[in-house]
Design a protein around this motif. Sequence first.
Motif, PDB file in Angstrom:
ATOM      1  N   ARG A 147       1.431  13.449  -1.182  1.00 49.65           N
ATOM      2  CA  ARG A 147       2.555  14.296  -1.561  1.00 49.65           C
ATOM      3  C   ARG A 147       2.191  15.787  -1.410  1.00 49.65           C
ATOM      4  NH1 ARG A 147      -0.306  12.948  -5.905  1.00 49.65           N
ATOM      5  NH2 ARG A 147      -0.414  14.339  -7.725  1.00 49.65           N
ATOM      6  N   TRP A 180       1.804   8.739  -2.995  1.00 47.33           N
ATOM      7  CA  TRP A 180       1.281   9.556  -4.098  1.00 47.33           C
ATOM      8  C   TRP A 180       0.140  10.450  -3.620  1.00 47.33           C
ATOM      9  CZ3 TRP A 180      -3.639   9.694  -6.203  1.00 47.33           C
ATOM     10  CH2 TRP A 180      -3.774  10.453  -7.378  1.00 47.33           C
ATOM     11  N   TYR A 181      -0.760   9.888  -2.846  1.00 49.32           N
ATOM     12  CA  TYR A 181      -1.941  10.632  -2.401  1.00 49.32           C
ATOM     13  C   TYR A 181      -1.566  11.774  -1.463  1.00 49.32           C
ATOM     14  CZ  TYR A 181      -6.382  11.639  -0.113  1.00 49.32           C
ATOM     15  OH  TYR A 181      -7.486  12.272   0.397  1.00 49.32           O
ATOM     16  N   VAL A 192       0.809  -1.226   0.000  1.00 51.17           N
ATOM     17  CA  VAL A 192       0.000   0.000   0.000  1.00 51.17           C
ATOM     18  C   VAL A 192       0.841   1.275   0.000  1.00 51.17           C
ATOM     19  CG1 VAL A 192      -1.871  -1.197   1.179  1.00 51.17           C
ATOM     20  CG2 VAL A 192      -0.194   0.057   2.532  1.00 51.17           C
ATOM     21  N   ARG A 193       2.114   1.180   0.323  1.00 53.80           N
ATOM     22  CA  ARG A 193       2.923   2.385   0.493  1.00 53.80           C
ATOM     23  C   ARG A 193       2.950   3.296  -0.740  1.00 53.80           C
ATOM     24  NH1 ARG A 193       8.769   1.718   2.912  1.00 53.80           N
ATOM     25  NH2 ARG A 193       8.974   0.301   1.154  1.00 53.80           N
ATOM     26  N   PRO A 194       3.190   2.798  -1.959  1.00 55.08           N
ATOM     27  CA  PRO A 194       3.262   3.722  -3.113  1.00 55.08           C
ATOM     28  C   PRO A 194       1.998   4.540  -3.314  1.00 55.08           C
ATOM     29  CG  PRO A 194       4.109   1.544  -3.690  1.00 55.08           C
ATOM     30  CD  PRO A 194       3.453   1.409  -2.352  1.00 55.08           C
ATOM     31  N   PHE A 195       0.857   3.946  -3.039  1.00 48.56           N
ATOM     32  CA  PHE A 195      -0.401   4.654  -3.227  1.00 48.56           C
ATOM     33  C   PHE A 195      -0.573   5.770  -2.186  1.00 48.56           C
ATOM     34  CE2 PHE A 195      -0.919   0.264  -4.686  1.00 48.56           C
ATOM     35  CZ  PHE A 195      -1.308   0.470  -6.007  1.00 48.56           C
ATOM     36  N   ILE A 196      -0.177   5.479  -0.944  1.00 49.47           N
ATOM     37  CA  ILE A 196      -0.297   6.481   0.119  1.00 49.47           C
ATOM     38  C   ILE A 196       0.663   7.637  -0.128  1.00 49.47           C
ATOM     39  CG2 ILE A 196      -0.072   6.892   2.594  1.00 49.47           C
ATOM     40  CD1 ILE A 196      -0.812   3.995   3.057  1.00 49.47           C
TER      41      ILE A 196
END
Length: 248
Positions: free
Chosen positions: A25, A22-23, A16-20
């Motif tokens: 930033r 991005w959201y 889940v880290r990449p999505f969080i």
Amino acid sequence: MNIVPRPLLIQGSYIVRPFIVWYMRGNRFEDPIDNQGYKNLLPYGYENQRENVLSPGTYSLERHRLMWLYLKNETDFFTKAAKVLHIAPEQSFIKRFRNLNHLDYTTSDLESPLADVKADICDLPFDDNTYDVIFCNHVLEHIPDDAKAMSELFRVMKPGGWGILQVPISYQRDVTYEDPTITSKEDRRREFGQYDHVRVYGLDYYKRLENAGFIVEQVDYTKQIPASDVEKYCLEKGEILPIVRKPL
């Protein structure tokens, strides 16, 4: 968080880290570990949630970001060859430290899937005087025989070696509060502040380290960082880094 087993939490976090990241930033806060900017940080806390604490990119807390800044600005950790032992390695650090080619880096933990060596901190499977640097953060408050654990860390550290051994400390207490008869999660949460803690350290923590043989330096590194950076990095003012050294 307290229901899901720790290994599963660690494995799932990578998904889940990449999505969080991005959201969330932005440019209000910055994580000095990866220099990523965020509009907000995540809340965090076992008992009481604190706002703007957990960095989405590195999963660092205030204490991790402070330690990173100390290592970067005040030590030769990122440039000098060394044998390093990291007990209960934090996600914030493990891959970054492992990728430093000048380090001979070993991690150890009883449960973490991230660790190289599964071992009891009270009975470490390493020779005397092996490691130049040891990190052991927020571990000792979980260990019933912390004196034995401290003596093991001292044993495997080289003479002239150093380390950082953080624990949560109640600065209102002169003496550590512990009671081995308190064993239930509910009672430990009430008495020690967290269900898996076995004591609340007081200001005598540093004396305990000295009793194990260490020379101890109490470093309040937030005092050496500009106030604007303390706010930008979301550091906790007054956080003490216990820097330990083994005499030559």
